[in-house]
Enzyme design. Structure first.
Site, PDB file in Angstrom:
ATOM      1  N   HIS A 115       0.836  -1.204   0.000  1.00 40.60           N
ATOM      2  CA  HIS A 115       0.000   0.000   0.000  1.00 40.60           C
ATOM      3  C   HIS A 115       0.877   1.263   0.000  1.00 40.60           C
ATOM      4  O   HIS A 115       0.615   2.197  -0.762  1.00 40.60           O
ATOM      5  CB  HIS A 115      -0.918   0.014   1.221  1.00 40.60           C
ATOM      6  CG  HIS A 115      -2.137  -0.823   1.092  1.00 40.60           C
ATOM      7  ND1 HIS A 115      -2.105  -2.195   1.210  1.00 40.60           N
ATOM      8  CD2 HIS A 115      -3.430  -0.490   0.852  1.00 40.60           C
ATOM      9  CE1 HIS A 115      -3.339  -2.667   1.059  1.00 40.60           C
ATOM     10  NE2 HIS A 115      -4.155  -1.658   0.832  1.00 40.60           N
ATOM     11  N   HIS A 153       1.821  -4.191   9.242  1.00 41.22           N
ATOM     12  CA  HIS A 153       3.167  -3.802   8.822  1.00 41.22           C
ATOM     13  C   HIS A 153       3.902  -3.130   9.971  1.00 41.22           C
ATOM     14  O   HIS A 153       3.294  -2.488  10.816  1.00 41.22           O
ATOM     15  CB  HIS A 153       3.133  -2.818   7.644  1.00 41.22           C
ATOM     16  CG  HIS A 153       2.787  -3.444   6.348  1.00 41.22           C
ATOM     17  ND1 HIS A 153       3.653  -4.278   5.675  1.00 41.22           N
ATOM     18  CD2 HIS A 153       1.680  -3.362   5.577  1.00 41.22           C
ATOM     19  CE1 HIS A 153       3.080  -4.688   4.552  1.00 41.22           C
ATOM     20  NE2 HIS A 153       1.881  -4.146   4.476  1.00 41.22           N
TER      21      HIS A 153
END
Length: 189
Positions: A115, A153
């Site tokens: 992303h 993440h």
């Protein structure tokens, strides 16, 4: 992006690698419903959708000369992100910390954040309009940090993705522009 930004990014990446676990715990310890919803919304937007949105913005803004670099950026984003994810095979933070808000099927695909890579790849394409440029930077930062907030993440994954994406966007624009200039020279001869 200027070279000094990449240097600052590399320093931030090194520092974040040292404190990744602590930063992830901090980000995931103070969740609220509004931020949960925003982060989950961004999680559902895939990279190719972002590229599609920018493709439309460029078409409507009569920035057609940036469409070919955008396609090259998409190919590089998909290819490089996948190669690095498979090569590094870093475990996601939620496996160890058990704190993710969303389910992620593959736990060994944390580095770099796809992303963050996608959204930052698109930043250079907005340089034709200062307002859109800065709005997209803000969007890129929010999307990137939402990945840490969700617990999918580490901050270093996001910083690496952001740096990789910025590099992909800049290189794609420069390579296509260089090719166009060289073709123009050959026609004049």
């Amino acid at each position: 992006m200027k070279k000094s930004y990449y240097l600052i990014g590399l320093i931030a990446l090194i520092i974040s690698l040292i404190f990744d676990k602590q930063i992830s715990i901090l980000f995931t310890s103070y969740r609220i419903d509004l931020l949960n919803s925003i982060s989950i919304f961004f999680d559902n937007i895939k990279g190719y959708i972002l590229f599609g949105i920018v493709f439309l913005v460029l078409l409507l803004s009569k920035q057609k000369k940036k469409l070919l670099p955008l396609v090259l950026s998409l190919i590089l984003y998909l290819g490089l992100t996948e190669i690095i994810k498979v090569t590094v095979a870093r475990q996601r933070p939620f496996v160890e910390l058990k704190n993710a808000l969303v389910e992620n099927a593959n736990s060994y695909r944390s580095f770099p954040s796809g992303h963050a890579t996608a959204v930052s790849t698109l930043i250079p394409f907005f340089k034709f309009n200062n307002f859109l440029y800065y709005v997209w930077i803000i969007i890129a930062v929010i999307v990137s940090l939402s990945r840490v907030y969700l617990g999918v993440h580490y901050l270093s994954d996001v910083i690496a993705g952001f740096l990789l994406g910025s590099l992909i966007g800049e290189v794609s624009i420069n390579v296509i522009n260089k090719i166009k200039r060289q073709k123009g020279r050959h026609r004049k001869v």
